[in-house]
Design a protein around this motif. Sequence first.
Motif: not given
Length: 481
Positions: A166-180
Motif C-alpha cells: 500500500l502506497e497511499d496510507m491516507d486510503a486507510l480509514p482511522f482506527v480510533s472510531p473502532v476503538y471507541r
Amino acid sequence: MRTLFLQAPSFDGFDGGAGSRYQARREIKSFWFPTWLAQPAALVEGSKLVDAPPHKQTLADVLPMAKQHDLVVLHTSTPSFASDVKVAEALKAANPSLKVGMIGAKVAVQAEESLRDAPVVDFVARNEFDFTIKDVADGMDWSAIKGLSYRNGAGVLVHNAERPVLEDMDALPFVSPVYRRDLDYQKYFIGYLKHPYVSIYTGRGCKSRCTFCLWPQTVGGHRYRTRSVENVIEEIRYIRDNFPGLKEIFFDDDTFTDNLPRAEAIAREMGKLGVMWSCNAKANVPRETLKVLKDGGLRLLLVGYESGNQQILHNIKKGMRIDVAKKFSKDCRELGIMIHGTFILGLPGETKETIEETIRFAIETNPHTLQVSLAAPYPGTFLFDQAAREGWLDTANTEYVDAHGVQIAPLAYPHLSHTEIFDSVETFYRRFYFRAPKIAAICGEMIRDRQMLVRRLREGVEFFHFLRERSTASAQQKAAA
C-alpha cells in the motif's frame, strides 16, 4: 459477511497487540491497542472487534459470538498460534459454517505451514493484509484475492499472487472510531505512558535493518510509508474530542523519527492542539529536532538501545553508535524528554562480559524506565535463519514463552547457556532499579503525584510477582537441563 475481528483469550496478561514485538507477559502487566486488527475492522462495514485479554474475556464469553457471525479473523503470533488454533476450533464447533481466517507475522511468512498445521483455518492473509481481508469480507471469489492463501473445496492449499504494498496510507480509514465503538480504552495501560492513553500508527515500515525485528521483515517492510500530516492531525482531533480524560497519544510507528522533517511538522501541529504525546525513536535524533519535538508536546521517547556493546550492535545491523546514543540520551535529559529504554539480552556475540557492559551502559545513560527482553528469533527474520544455521536454536523444539506466558530464552551459545541468559534479565533489573539514585527519583515522583504513587505501588507488587515467577521458571529450566 458478518465479520468478527478477534484477539483471542489467552494466558492472563497476554499482550499480543500492535506494539508488542515479543508476545508475552510483560514484567508489569500492560496492554497495547490491537491496531493491526482495528485497521481492517475499520474497512469492513458492520464488523465487530473483540480484544479478549485486556477485557478479561474468556472462551465462554467469546463462544456465543460464533453463531452471530459468518467470518472470524484472528490475529495470531508464533507464541500464541497453538492457543489461537484451539479457540478457532471451539468457534467452528459452535458454528460449522463459520469461515476462519488468520492474520499476523506468523502466518504472513509461514502461510503453508500454518494452514497445514491448523486444518480448522480456512485462509490466512499474507503480508499487508488490510484490503485482503476486506475483499474476503465483501464476498469476493477467493481465487481472485491477492495476498490470500487458502484451503479450497478439495482441501488443496492455494497461494494467490502477492498483493502490492500500500502506497497511499491516507486510503486507510482511522482506527480510533473502532476503538471507541468496540473497546474500553481505559483497559489499556503501559507502565511508562500516562493513563489513559491511545496509540495509533502514522506510517508503516522502518528503514533500519535490525536482524531480530519482526514487523519490518514480515509485514511492514523497510520503506517508511506515511500518512500525510493533515490526515494524522485530523485523527488526533477526533481522539482528543472523543476519549474523555485522555492523557497521552502514542505514535506506534516502528521509528517515528525516520523522517525528521515530517516528525517536526507533526510536532508543531500537536503543539497547537495542546496534546501530550510520545513515540518510538532511534537513539540518533539531533538535538535541534529533539527541541522541536519537545516544544510540540513530546513527553517520552521509546528507544531501542538493545545493547551497550558496539560489536553486538554491528552484529544485529542496528546502525547505531554507542557514542551517538550517549549524546542523544544526554540531550534528552537536558531538554526534559523522558526515555523508556529497551534492551535485549542473548543477541549474537553476547557473553557474560557484554551483558555486564550493557548493564553499565544502561546505568550510565540512565533512562527514566527500561525493559529487558530475551533475544527471540522469530520465523521470517534474519536472526531466525542465522540462529538455525549456526546451531544456536533448536528449531524443531523452540518455545518462546512458558505455560504462564513468561518469556524464555530460546537461543544458546557454546559459551553462554539458556539459563545464564535467562537469569541475566533479573540481574539487569535489580542492578538498574535498586540503586539509591533511581529509588530516590521514583520516590520523588510518587510524592509529587498521588496517582503515580498508587500506580507505582501496584506495579511494584506485580514486578516482585514477576521476579518470583521468573525464579521458579529458572529453577525448572535448570532441573530440565
